[in-house]
Scaffold this motif. Structure first.
Motif, PDB file in Angstrom:
ATOM      1  N   VAL A  17       0.866  -1.173   0.000  1.00  0.00           N
ATOM      2  CA  VAL A  17       0.000   0.000   0.000  1.00  0.00           C
ATOM      3  C   VAL A  17       0.904   1.224   0.000  1.00  0.00           C
ATOM      4  O   VAL A  17       1.787   1.332   0.862  1.00  0.00           O
ATOM      5  N   PRO A  18       0.720   2.138  -0.948  1.00  0.00           N
ATOM      6  CA  PRO A  18       1.539   3.352  -0.946  1.00  0.00           C
ATOM      7  C   PRO A  18       1.389   4.099   0.385  1.00  0.00           C
ATOM      8  O   PRO A  18       0.300   4.146   0.968  1.00  0.00           O
ATOM      9  N   ALA A  19       2.476   4.670   0.856  1.00  0.00           N
ATOM     10  CA  ALA A  19       2.476   5.363   2.148  1.00  0.00           C
ATOM     11  C   ALA A  19       1.456   6.497   2.184  1.00  0.00           C
ATOM     12  O   ALA A  19       0.790   6.708   3.207  1.00  0.00           O
ATOM     13  N   PHE A  36      -9.631  -3.000   9.596  1.00  0.00           N
ATOM     14  CA  PHE A  36      -8.882  -1.959   8.894  1.00  0.00           C
ATOM     15  C   PHE A  36      -7.986  -2.563   7.824  1.00  0.00           C
ATOM     16  O   PHE A  36      -7.855  -2.011   6.738  1.00  0.00           O
ATOM     17  N   THR A  37      -7.394  -3.721   8.114  1.00  0.00           N
ATOM     18  CA  THR A  37      -6.564  -4.407   7.123  1.00  0.00           C
ATOM     19  C   THR A  37      -7.390  -4.792   5.901  1.00  0.00           C
ATOM     20  O   THR A  37      -6.971  -4.576   4.765  1.00  0.00           O
ATOM     21  N   THR A  38      -8.568  -5.327   6.132  1.00  0.00           N
ATOM     22  CA  THR A  38      -9.454  -5.702   5.028  1.00  0.00           C
ATOM     23  C   THR A  38      -9.901  -4.469   4.256  1.00  0.00           C
ATOM     24  O   THR A  38      -9.882  -4.453   3.023  1.00  0.00           O
ATOM     25  N   PHE A  39     -10.300  -3.416   4.962  1.00  0.00           N
ATOM     26  CA  PHE A  39     -10.720  -2.167   4.331  1.00  0.00           C
ATOM     27  C   PHE A  39      -9.589  -1.595   3.468  1.00  0.00           C
ATOM     28  O   PHE A  39      -9.814  -1.178   2.325  1.00  0.00           O
ATOM     29  N   THR A  40      -8.372  -1.593   3.987  1.00  0.00           N
ATOM     30  CA  THR A  40      -7.219  -1.080   3.246  1.00  0.00           C
ATOM     31  C   THR A  40      -6.980  -1.893   1.981  1.00  0.00           C
ATOM     32  O   THR A  40      -6.725  -1.336   0.913  1.00  0.00           O
ATOM     33  N   ALA A  41      -7.091  -3.219   2.081  1.00  0.00           N
ATOM     34  CA  ALA A  41      -6.909  -4.077   0.908  1.00  0.00           C
ATOM     35  C   ALA A  41      -7.982  -3.798  -0.139  1.00  0.00           C
ATOM     36  O   ALA A  41      -7.687  -3.743  -1.336  1.00  0.00           O
ATOM     37  N   MET A  42      -9.214  -3.609   0.289  1.00  0.00           N
ATOM     38  CA  MET A  42     -10.304  -3.347  -0.654  1.00  0.00           C
ATOM     39  C   MET A  42     -10.123  -2.002  -1.358  1.00  0.00           C
ATOM     40  O   MET A  42     -10.298  -1.901  -2.575  1.00  0.00           O
TER      41      MET A  42
END
Length: 54
Positions: A17-19, A36-42
């Motif tokens: 994930v780009p900073a 949050f990990t799942t949300f970030t991946a989506m």
């Protein structure tokens, strides 16, 4: 990683994930750590998609 029929492809164990995107999403952190990990991946997948999914 195995899947059951109809489940689709498994999510990779890790993803990049780009900073700058991670910093922006961090401002919206209203989820638990796993959520949050799942949300970030989506969101990363949505931004990085190369074309329509159909």
């Amino acid at each position: 990683m195995a899947t059951t029929p109809g489940e689709g492809k498994p999510m990779p164990a890790s993803f990049m994930v780009p900073a700058s995107l991670l910093a922006m999403l961090g401002k919206l952190r209203v989820f638990t750590a796993p959520g949050f990990t799942t949300f970030t991946a989506m969101v990363t997948g949505l931004v990085a998609q190369t074309g329509p999914a159909w």
